[in-house]
Write a protein that holds these residues in place. Structure first.
Motif, PDB file in Angstrom:
ATOM      1  N   GLN A  36      65.614  -4.589   7.739  1.00 40.33           N
ATOM      2  CA  GLN A  36      66.817  -4.595   6.906  1.00 40.33           C
ATOM      3  C   GLN A  36      66.506  -5.096   5.500  1.00 40.33           C
ATOM      4  O   GLN A  36      67.047  -4.581   4.515  1.00 40.33           O
ATOM      5  N   ARG A  91      67.368  -2.163   3.089  1.00 40.27           N
ATOM      6  CA  ARG A  91      68.687  -2.380   2.504  1.00 40.27           C
ATOM      7  C   ARG A  91      68.600  -3.083   1.148  1.00 40.27           C
ATOM      8  O   ARG A  91      69.346  -2.773   0.218  1.00 40.27           O
ATOM      9  N   ARG A 114      69.181   3.472  -0.518  1.00 37.72           N
ATOM     10  CA  ARG A 114      70.351   3.568  -1.383  1.00 37.72           C
ATOM     11  C   ARG A 114      70.000   4.406  -2.606  1.00 37.72           C
ATOM     12  O   ARG A 114      68.847   4.424  -3.045  1.00 37.72           O
ATOM     13  N   GLN A 142      78.312  -2.756   3.548  1.00 39.64           N
ATOM     14  CA  GLN A 142      77.117  -1.902   3.554  1.00 39.64           C
ATOM     15  C   GLN A 142      77.090  -1.080   4.848  1.00 39.64           C
ATOM     16  O   GLN A 142      77.296  -1.611   5.942  1.00 39.64           O
ATOM     17  N   ASN A 155      69.240   2.833   8.193  1.00 40.95           N
ATOM     18  CA  ASN A 155      68.050   2.531   7.412  1.00 40.95           C
ATOM     19  C   ASN A 155      67.878   3.478   6.231  1.00 40.95           C
ATOM     20  O   ASN A 155      66.798   3.585   5.680  1.00 40.95           O
TER      21      ASN A 155
END
Length: 449
Positions: free
Chosen positions: A69, A73, A28, A21, A25
Motif C-alpha cells: 500500500q 498508494r 494514481r 481512497q 493497487n
C-alpha cells in the motif's frame, strides 16, 4: 487552473472533504492530488504531537498500512520514508498537559481542628488559676513547659522520621520517648515549684503535653479535641460562676487522663520494628532547640503582654494551613517556570504572599485585643518562617536564629533595654534573616523535589 490551490494541512481555510481512497493497487494519475496530504489531514493530531519520525512510523504501522500500500498508494519506497514525509509536512503542535492536582492542597477542616487543639489547652490555666499562687509556682510551671516543649519537638521529629520505616518503629519511639519527656518535665516542675498544688499542676501539664504529642504525630487531632472537652466546659462555666477547687481539679484530671489513655491506645500495637536505618539522635537536636527557643520567646512575650500569646496560639491553625498553601504554590511555580530565575521569583512571591497573610491575621488579632502589634507581628513572622524552613528539612539555621533572638531578648534588661524596645528590634532582625534564608534556599528548584 480554475480551482483553489491545495494547501498544506493546517494552513488557510477549511478544505472540502476528500473522497476516500479507492481500494486496489492501481496507480494514481499524475494530475491527482497527493494522497499523502489526505493521510496527513486524517492523522494531523497524532502526527503533530510526535517528537520523532519513528513515532509516526509506529502510528502508521498500527493503522494497518502494508508495504504494498505504501509503494502503490503513496508512492514511497517504505514505511520510514513515508513517516519522515508526514513528519515534515505537519507542523509541530504539542498539546498542554491536563491540569495536575495539587499534592499539597491543605485540608482546611484538619487545620481548623489542629488550631483548636493548640488553643484550648490555654483554658486549663484559666480553670486552674487558683492552684497557681506565688512566683515559685509560676517559675516551676514555666520551666516544666520549656522542658516539655523542647523534648516534644525533638520527639515529634524523631517519630516522623521513624514513620518512614513503618508504624511499628514510630510507635516504639513514642512509647519510649513520651514517658521520658513527661518524667523530665515533671521533675523540673516539682523541683522548682515544690510539692503541692503547683507541683501537681506542673506534673499534669507535662503528662498532657507528652500525650498530645503522641496523638498529633499519629494524626488523631479529633481524639485530642474530645479529650479537651472537660477543660473547655469547665473554663466556659467560669463565665457565670466560679467552680469550686474540687470541680476544677476534676476537669483538669479528666482531660489529662483521657489524653493519656488515648495516646496509650494509639501506640499499643507493637508492630514490626526494622533494625537500623534511622538517622542518629543528633538529627532531632535542632528541632528540640527550636522548641526551647520558641518557648522562651513566647514566655518573654507573655510576661509583658499575655493577650499577645493568646492571639498567637489561636493563629496556629491558620499558620499550618499557610505552610501547606506555600508548598502548593511552589509546586505550581515549578510547573509554570522554564528557567531558574523565573522559578525563584515565583517562589519568592508565594513566600511573601503567605507570610503577609499570616502577619495580617496577627495584626487583626492585635487590633481586636488591644495588644502591642510590633512584638506580636515580629514573633509570628519569626516562628512561621522558621517552621517553613523546617518543613523543607532545613533545621539548624532557624534553630540558631531563634536561639540567638531568645538569648538577646533575655539579656536585654541587663544591657539597659526595655522589653518594648528589645522585642521588636530583635524579632525584626531575626525575621529579616530568616526571610533572606528562605528566599535563598527555597528559591532553588531542587529544594522542592
Amino acid at each position: 487552473m480554475s480551482g483553489p490551490l491545495r494547501l498544506l494541512p493546517g494552513e488557510g481555510g477549511s478544505l472540502p472533504a476528500l473522497p476516500r481512497q479507492r481500494k486496489g493497487n492501481r496507480g494514481r494519475p499524475s494530475w491527482a492530488a497527493d494522497p499523502i496530504d489526505e493521510l496527513a489531514e486524517r492523522l494531523m493530531e497524532p502526527v503533530s504531537a510526535a517528537v520523532h519520525p519513528y513515532e509516526v512510523a509506529a502510528l502508521l504501522e498500527s493503522d494497518g498500512l502494508t508495504g504494498g500500500q505504501i509503494s502503490t498508494r503513496y508512492g514511497r519506497p517504505g514505511l520510514f520514508t513515508l513517516a519522515a514525509d508526514l513528519y515534515a509536512r505537519v507542523p509541530r503542535h504539542y498539546p498542554e498537559p491536563p491540569p495536575a492536582t495539587d499534592p499539597w492542597r491543605p485540608d482546611s477542616l484538619r487545620c481548623a481542628v489542629r488550631g483548636l487543639v493548640f488553643a484550648l489547652p490555654g483554658l486549663a490555666y484559666v480553670l486552674g488559676s487558683g492552684l497557681l499562687e506565688g512566683a515559685r509556682a509560676v517559675t516551676g510551671l514555666v520551666a516544666a513547659g520549656l522542658v516539655a516543649w523542647a523534648w516534644n519537638q525533638a520527639l515529634s521529629h524523631r517519630a516522623h522520621l521513624r514513620l518512614a520505616a513503618g508504624a511499628g518503629a514510630a510507635h516504639r519511639t513514642l512509647r519510649l520517648g513520651a514517658p521520658a519527656g513527661a518524667l523530665a518535665a515533671s521533675a523540673t516542675g516539682l523541683v522548682l515549684a515544690g510539692p503541692g498544688e503547683a507541683g501537681a499542676f506542673a506534673v499534669g501539664q507535662s503528662c498532657y503535653l507528652a500525650a498530645a504529642t503522641v496523638l498529633l504525630v499519629l494524626g488523631r487531632e479529633r481524639t485530642l479535641l474530645l479529650a479537651l472537652l472537660p477543660v473547655a466546659a469547665g473554663a466556659a462555666a467560669t463565665l457565670w460562676w466560679r467552680p469550686p477547687a474540687a470541680v476544677a481539679v476534676a476537669a483538669l484530671l479528666a482531660t489529662v487522663c483521657l489524653a493519656i489513655l488515648a495516646a496509650a491506645h494509639g501506640v499499643r500495637a507493637p508492630g514490626p520494628v526494622p533494625a537500623g536505618g534511622a538517622p542518629g539522635l543528633s538529627a532531632s537536636l535542632p528541632y528540640g532547640l527550636f522548641g526551647l527557643a520558641a518557648g522562651v520567646l513566647a514566655m518573654l512575650t507573655g510576661a509583658t503582654d499575655p493577650y499577645a500569646v493568646v492571639v498567637l496560639t489561636l493563629s496556629m491553625g491558620f499558620a499550618e494551613w499557610l505552610l501547606y498553601r506555600y508548598r502548593g504554590l511552589a509546586v505550581a511555580a515549578l510547573r509554570a517556570s522554564t528557567e531558574p530565575r523565573g522559578f525563584a521569583l515565583r517562589a519568592g512571591r508565594a513566600l511573601v504572599l503567605c507570610l503577609g497573610a499570616y502577619v495580617a491575621l496577627l495584626a487583626a488579632g492585635a487590633l481586636l485585643t488591644g495588644t502591642g502589634a510590633a512584638p506580636l507581628l515580629g514573633l509570628g513572622a519569626v516562628l512561621w518562617t522558621a517552621l517553613l524552613l523546617q518543613a523543607f528539612g532545613v533545621a539548624w539555621p532557624p534553630a540558631a536564629v531563634c536561639l540567638t533572638t531568645a538569648a538577646a531578648e533575655a539579656a536585654a534588661p541587663a544591657a539597659g533595654l526595655t522589653a518594648g524596645l528589645a522585642q521588636p528590634l530583635c524579632r525584626t532582625v531575626a525575621a529579616l534573616v530568616l526571610l533572606y534564608l528562605a528566599c535563598r534556599i527555597l528559591g532553588r528548584p531542587t529544594a522542592h523535589r
